[in-house]
Design a protein around this motif. Structure first.
Motif, short mmCIF file in Angstrom:
data_model
loop_
_atom_site.label_atom_id
_atom_site.label_comp_id
_atom_site.label_asym_id
_atom_site.label_seq_id
_atom_site.Cartn_x
_atom_site.Cartn_y
_atom_site.Cartn_z
N GLN A 123 0.82 -1.21 0.00
CA GLN A 123 0.00 0.00 0.00
C GLN A 123 0.86 1.26 0.00
O GLN A 123 0.55 2.24 -0.68
N CYS A 124 1.95 1.25 0.77
CA CYS A 124 2.86 2.40 0.79
C CYS A 124 3.43 2.69 -0.59
O CYS A 124 3.47 3.84 -1.04
N VAL A 125 3.87 1.63 -1.27
CA VAL A 125 4.43 1.81 -2.61
C VAL A 125 3.38 2.38 -3.56
O VAL A 125 3.65 3.32 -4.32
N LEU A 126 2.18 1.83 -3.51
CA LEU A 126 1.12 2.30 -4.41
C LEU A 126 0.69 3.73 -4.10
O LEU A 126 0.34 4.49 -5.02
N SER A 127 0.74 4.12 -2.83
CA SER A 127 0.32 5.47 -2.47
C SER A 127 1.23 6.53 -3.08
O SER A 127 0.79 7.66 -3.35
N PHE A 128 2.49 6.19 -3.32
CA PHE A 128 3.42 7.16 -3.91
C PHE A 128 3.26 7.28 -5.42
O PHE A 128 3.93 8.09 -6.05
#
Length: 212
Positions: A123-128
């Protein structure tokens, strides 16, 4: 939306990693009662706002329906994952004597938390990869850059408190708080009750995920 999701994802990831590695009850309680709620508050509520901003009026209903379906399918798979680790892995909860002798142990519940850490990292990767945009309802396929309204903290706070919509939502949240607390109480007590009544191998996650 994008900035809130990034901050919330990072805070949630930090909390889950701490829960995964800690052997201190104080650290565990702090992460569960302070850090993780802060990260979650910047997650799902912001996602619902993002769906409204990233869709047009014609596609908004479908987008919210898809969001709800995906969320329920995720809950279903989480129940199956809980059963897979607690029944098949056969590690169960670490006893206090085991923790005091061996320190950190990779129990089935830590394995469940690890799945949360992995999905949170994704999720962190996708949020960026998200952009701050707004879909224009007047023109099909048209979008523009979105700039949040600026102002000092006191100005934003005064404007929020002066909004009738804020107080309407606040009252609804207060009215439904007790109902939500009943469901959260069920989250904590139903698995223990089922294990006590039906044994360690009861598929508690699958049963609970039927109606999350």
């Amino acid at each position: 939306v994008a900035k809130s999701l990034r901050i919330g994802s990072l805070v949630s990831l930090l909390a889950r990693v701490c829960i995964f590695v800690t052997t201190s009850s104080k650290v565990l309680l702090f992460q569960m009662l302070v850090t993780l709620p802060i990260g979650n508050s910047l997650g799902i509520p912001v996602l619902t706002t993002g769906i409204r901003r990233y869709t047009s009026e014609s596609s908004r209903g479908f987008a919210f329906g898809l969001f709800y379906v995906v969320m329920n399918v995720a809950v279903l798979f989480s129940g199956l994952s809980i059963d897979a680790f607690t029944i098949w892995y056969k590690k169960g909860e670490a006893l206090e004597s085991e923790v005091s002798k061996e320190g950190w142990t990779f129990t089935s519940y830590r394995a469940i938390i690890l799945t949360g850490v992995v999905t949170n990292a994704i999720q962190c990767v996708l949020s960026f990869t998200m952009r701050e945009i707004k879909v224009n309802s007047s023109t099909v396929g048209s979008m523009s850059n979105f700039r949040p309204k600026g102002g000092t903290f006191s100005q934003i706070l005064r404007e929020t408190l002066a909004s009738p919509s804020f107080w309407q939502v606040f009252v609804v949240c207060l009215i439904t708080m007790n109902v939500r607390m009943i469901f959260r109480h069920l989250d904590a007590t139903l698995p223990k009750y089922m294990v006590r009544e039906f044994g360690d191998d009861v598929p508690k996650g699958t049963i609970y995920s039927i109606n999350p």
